[in-house]
Write an enzyme that holds these catalytic residues in place. Structure first.
Site, short mmCIF file in Angstrom:
data_model
loop_
_atom_site.label_atom_id
_atom_site.label_comp_id
_atom_site.label_asym_id
_atom_site.label_seq_id
_atom_site.Cartn_x
_atom_site.Cartn_y
_atom_site.Cartn_z
N ASN A 6 -88.79 -82.26 -58.91
CA ASN A 6 -88.97 -81.19 -59.90
C ASN A 6 -88.08 -81.49 -61.11
OD1 ASN A 6 -89.22 -78.82 -61.30
ND2 ASN A 6 -88.22 -77.51 -59.77
N LYS A 8 -88.08 -80.04 -63.88
CA LYS A 8 -87.82 -78.80 -64.64
C LYS A 8 -88.03 -79.05 -66.14
CE LYS A 8 -84.84 -77.22 -60.96
NZ LYS A 8 -83.73 -76.40 -60.51
N HIS A 85 -91.24 -70.74 -58.08
CA HIS A 85 -89.85 -71.22 -58.09
C HIS A 85 -88.95 -70.04 -58.47
CE1 HIS A 85 -86.22 -73.35 -59.16
NE2 HIS A 85 -86.68 -74.38 -58.47
N GLU A 87 -86.56 -69.83 -60.39
CA GLU A 87 -86.28 -69.73 -61.83
C GLU A 87 -87.42 -69.00 -62.54
OE1 GLU A 87 -85.57 -73.89 -62.34
OE2 GLU A 87 -83.69 -73.70 -61.24
N GLU A 157 -85.87 -72.65 -50.48
CA GLU A 157 -84.80 -72.93 -51.43
C GLU A 157 -83.89 -71.71 -51.55
OE1 GLU A 157 -86.03 -76.27 -54.35
OE2 GLU A 157 -86.60 -74.37 -55.21
N GLY A 163 -78.91 -76.12 -57.68
CA GLY A 163 -78.08 -76.65 -58.77
C GLY A 163 -76.61 -76.30 -58.68
N SER A 194 -79.66 -78.38 -54.00
CA SER A 194 -78.50 -79.29 -53.97
C SER A 194 -78.61 -80.41 -52.93
CB SER A 194 -77.20 -78.50 -53.75
OG SER A 194 -76.97 -77.66 -54.86
N GLY A 215 -84.30 -81.17 -57.45
CA GLY A 215 -84.22 -80.85 -58.87
C GLY A 215 -83.33 -81.87 -59.57
N GLY A 216 -82.03 -81.61 -59.56
CA GLY A 216 -81.08 -82.49 -60.25
C GLY A 216 -81.23 -83.96 -59.89
P1 PGA Z 1 -81.52 -78.80 -57.22
O1 PGA Z 1 -82.84 -77.98 -57.54
O2 PGA Z 1 -81.93 -79.96 -56.33
O3 PGA Z 1 -81.00 -79.23 -58.54
O4 PGA Z 1 -80.59 -77.87 -56.50
C1 PGA Z 1 -83.85 -77.80 -56.60
C2 PGA Z 1 -84.96 -76.97 -57.19
O5 PGA Z 1 -84.69 -76.08 -57.98
O6 PGA Z 1 -86.14 -77.19 -56.88
#
Ligand code: PGA
Length: 233
Positions: A6, A8, A85, A87, A157, A163, A194, A215-216
């Site tokens: 992802n 983002k 998601h 967010e 999640e 994050g 994470s 994500g990251g």
């Molecule tokens: P992250 O994000 O791996 O940066 O924690 C995961 C996500 O939001 O899908």
């Protein structure tokens, strides 16, 4: 093992092209799904990586400025789409009802929804996390046939883990994955929040997990390469 990336709202065009080059070079020993920003979908295909989107419109088509429909995603070769998601639930005020509409539209087009569910820190602290997760499962997958339920992917999640570098214990993750699998016995479940090249060995001990949503880490091909190496070993 399924690994969804992802991106983002990251990377300019030049950065994305460079990133794509680097993704081309990494090991692809698992099913990898790349979910870039929508504007890059037309040139995002990388060999041995499936194409995914980060969101879809809850409407079929028509006068909805700025929206991208499931049929449009399909026509661009998109096979997977992240839905709900946290967010988007938080910043775009997406409800479980919206998510349910999106899931149905995607399934109609033959696109696999990756439905994100998860609890806030406070909900875990007050021991209502299982209730929260169960409600999301019921509402996001409302009126789906058993056959359709087997086609979707659930990404667990924990919101407080995204994050932040904070990660639930294996026991806590396993508990939730088991709750999901109790309601959806034949549905694949990913963990997201994470996950990285340092904690993957410990995460791998949770045998009920079918993959990860990153994500990251998705933006760091070198570290992703190490992660993928460890996922398989
Ligand atoms: P992250 O994000 O791996 O940066 O924690 C995961 C996500 O939001 O899908």
């Amino acid at each position: 093992m399924i690994i969804a990336l992802n991106n983002k709202c990251n990377l300019t065009k030049e950065e994305f092209l460079q990133y794509k080059e680097e993704l081309n070079k990494i090991k692809k020993n698992v099913k990898l799904i790349l979910c870039p920003s929508n504007i890059y979908i037309g040139f995002a295909k990388v060999t041995n990586i499936e194409l995914g989107a980060q969101n879809v419109s809850k409407t079929v088509s028509g006068a909805y400025t700025g929206e991208v429909s499931a049929a449009q995603l399909k026509s661009m070769g998109v096979k997977y789409c992240i839905v709900g998601h946290s967010e988007r639930r938080k910043y775009q005020y997406e409800t479980d009802e919206d998510i349910n509409k999106k899931v149905k539209l995607l399934l109609k087009e033959g696109i696999t929804p990756i439905i994100c569910i998860g609890e806030e820190k406070k909900q875990r602290e007050t021991n209502s996390h299982i209730e929260v997760i169960t409600k999301q499962i019921k509402e996001d997958l409302k009126n789906l046939t058993n056959e359709e339920k087997e086609k979707v992917i659930i990404a667990y999640e924990p919101i407080w883990s995204i994050g932040t570098g904070l990660i639930p214990t294996n026991y806590e993750i396993k508990e939730i994955v088991n709750v999901i699998k109790y309601h959806l016995p034949n549905t694949k479940v990913l963990y997201g929040g994470s996950a990285n090249e340092n904690n993957i060995e410990e995460l791998r001990e949770i045998s009920v997990i079918d993959g990860y949503l990153l994500g990251g880490l998705s933006l760091k091909p070198e570290k992703l390469d190490i992660f993928l190496e460890k996922v398989e070993n």
